[in-house]
Design a protein around this motif. Sequence first.
Motif, mmCIF file in Angstrom:
data_model
loop_
_atom_site.group_PDB
_atom_site.id
_atom_site.type_symbol
_atom_site.label_atom_id
_atom_site.label_comp_id
_atom_site.label_asym_id
_atom_site.label_seq_id
_atom_site.Cartn_x
_atom_site.Cartn_y
_atom_site.Cartn_z
ATOM 1 N N LYS A 1 0.853 -1.194 0.000
ATOM 2 C CA LYS A 1 0.000 0.000 0.000
ATOM 3 C C LYS A 1 0.890 1.245 0.000
ATOM 4 N N ASP A 2 0.578 2.212 -0.860
ATOM 5 C CA ASP A 2 1.331 3.464 -0.856
ATOM 6 C C ASP A 2 1.102 4.183 0.477
ATOM 7 N N ILE A 3 2.159 4.744 1.041
ATOM 8 C CA ILE A 3 2.084 5.395 2.354
ATOM 9 C C ILE A 3 1.244 6.679 2.288
ATOM 10 N N ASN A 4 1.122 7.240 1.100
ATOM 11 C CA ASN A 4 0.382 8.498 0.924
ATOM 12 C C ASN A 4 -0.582 8.336 -0.264
ATOM 13 N N PRO A 5 -1.648 7.548 -0.058
ATOM 14 C CA PRO A 5 -2.471 7.141 -1.205
ATOM 15 C C PRO A 5 -3.136 8.303 -1.939
ATOM 16 N N ALA A 6 -3.097 8.256 -3.261
ATOM 17 C CA ALA A 6 -3.703 9.280 -4.115
ATOM 18 C C ALA A 6 -5.079 8.851 -4.597
#
Length: 114
Positions: free
Chosen positions: A29-34
């Motif tokens: 999972k991206d740490i800073n989800p867009a």
Amino acid sequence: MDGCVFCKIINKELPATVYYEDDKLIAIKDINPAAPVHILIIPKEHIINVKDIDESNEQILVDIHRVANKLAKQLEIDEKGYRLITNCGKQAGQTVFHLHYHLLGGTDMGDKLL
Ligand code: 5GP
Ligand code: ZN
């Protein structure tokens, strides 16, 4: 690779939410989800970006697409649509210099690339 955040995640020196892992790839999972779904699909080999792909390592691109398809189905974004992108170099917005593909979905992203 020393100092590489993705190598540290691959080596379990840093935590991450893992969606998929095998001997060649990890998907986190991206740490800073867009977007509601924002997964990074990362080869375990420290390849800098797609500029470093050649005959010796091109199979990883097929593997990345296979994992992206599998995760898109699993997370039920395959029918509505999703985006699979990679940034190559600073001007393209690459901030982590270890090859990765962003799998984005779960929202209307429109037709603009920028
Ligand atoms: P780039 O801009 O290089 O294409 O994408 C790098 C991505 O990695 C960004 O979306 C950023 O949020 C993500 N990222 C950076 N550091 C970490 C981290 O430590 N953990 C996770 N899970 N994602 C990270
Ligand atoms: Zn690395």
